[in-house]
Enzyme design. Structure first.
Site, short mmCIF file in Angstrom:
data_model
loop_
_atom_site.label_atom_id
_atom_site.label_comp_id
_atom_site.label_asym_id
_atom_site.label_seq_id
_atom_site.Cartn_x
_atom_site.Cartn_y
_atom_site.Cartn_z
N HIS A 178 -7.23 -1.76 -4.74
CA HIS A 178 -5.88 -1.49 -5.24
C HIS A 178 -5.37 -2.63 -6.12
CE1 HIS A 178 -5.30 2.18 -3.09
NE2 HIS A 178 -5.50 1.63 -1.91
N GLU A 189 1.08 4.10 -2.69
CA GLU A 189 1.04 5.46 -2.16
C GLU A 189 2.32 5.89 -1.42
OE1 GLU A 189 -2.63 5.92 0.03
OE2 GLU A 189 -3.76 5.08 -1.64
N HIS A 196 0.83 -1.21 0.00
CA HIS A 196 0.00 0.00 0.00
C HIS A 196 0.86 1.26 0.00
CE1 HIS A 196 -2.95 3.02 1.05
NE2 HIS A 196 -3.85 2.18 0.60
CO CO Z 1 -5.68 2.66 -0.13
#
Ligand code: CO
Length: 300
Positions: free
Chosen positions: A245, A213, A183
């Site tokens: 995602h 991210e 993530h």
């Molecule tokens: Co997210």
């Protein structure tokens, strides 16, 4: 046998001992009330609005209930956005605070809260701060222990690497790369991703860790793939669930998905749509963390 007056004084310490041994079945809540010990488990995931993510949650639920057959198990999602999205579809999921309140009202005195997150980032720290406030509340819980996320210690890193390696599709050869999509976060715990890379590289030089991210980025991943001169790339989520995602950012058909970008860069992509919690070997690490947390609840 003769019974003499003095024996009474020898029986007394034994009686006190018996009473003391009986005490642990009572937990002292506020205002001197003794509430019977009632233990429970609260599982906290980030949550997902995608029905396909349920496979991971079901696997976790099953494993926990198998390991703790007599302990009530509750669930909460730490993401408010996900909870609100699900609520609109009529699916009501508790936040960590509402799940803890309900458990407190139901008389739970000892609760092991297991974080189902991958790193000790913002979500994990939030849970820690929230649920620990329930410990020692008047007429509330006596003990709350939070289980560590998947990656916490050096030992976790090594175990996770071995578990992920054993979960890679069998048809993958050593020449093929495996890109793990984590993530990523602006939180300092993002360092667990570059740290993971270090441990994976030691075990298998063609495993590459990236994040959606945080750091490493997709550009970092691309540069590493080019250096390694690989042709085929397996794309796998480095997240507990194969949710939004994984299905969109990683394997989606949009031009900016990892699959599209890496295909454009000349790599043959094979997405694997399974969350890490769907692999028993990885799930076992979370389970071990829960067992440790549960053990630390004690009995009084
Ligand atoms: Co997210």
């Amino acid at each position: 046998m003769q019974y003499r007056f003095g024996d009474r004084f020898r029986i007394l310490p034994a009686l006190v001992l018996v009473l003391l041994l009986a005490l642990p079945s009572f937990a002292f809540a506020g205002h001197g009330d003794a509430a019977p010990v009632k233990k429970g488990i609260l599982l906290v995931a980030f949550g997902s609005s995608m029905p396909q993510a349920q496979a991971s949650f079901d696997a976790i639920d099953k494993a926990v209930k198998k390991a703790f057959p007599d302990v009530p198990v509750r669930w909460a999602y730490s993401s408010a956005i996900i909870r609100h999205k699900l609520a609109k579809e009529g699916k009501l999921i508790d936040s960590p605070v509402s799940a803890m309140s309900k458990m407190m009202d139901e008389g739970f005195t000892h609760v092991a809260v297991q974080s189902l997150h991958t790193i000790p980032g913002e979500e994990y720290c939030g849970i820690l701060e929230t649920v620990e406030k329930f410990e020692g509340m008047p007429k509330g819980m006596t003990k709350v222990v939070v289980g560590k996320p998947l990656l916490y210690s050096n030992d976790d890193m090594q175990k996770t690497v071995a578990a992920v390696l054993s979960s890679i599709p069998k048809e993958r050869t050593k020449k093929d790369a495996v890109v793990l999509m984590g993530h990523g976060t602006p939180h300092p715990a993002n360092i667990y991703y570059p740290a993971s890379q270090y441990y994976f590289s030691k075990a298998d030089p063609n495993i590459i860790v990236g994040t959606v991210e945080g750091t490493p980025t997709l550009d970092d991943v691309k540069a590493m793939l080019k250096k390694r001169k690989v042709k085929k790339v397996y794309l796998m989520p480095y997240m507990s669930v194969a949710g939004d995602h994984a299905r969109n950012d990683m394997a989606g058909d949009e031009p900016d998905s990892w699959k599209s970008e890496l295909t454009k860069a000349g790599f043959k992509c094979v997405p694997v749509l399974k969350g890490t919690a769907e692999y028993p070997a990885v799930l076992d690490i979370w389970m071990d963390h829960l067992k440790v947390a549960y053990k630390h609840l004690g009995n009084n």
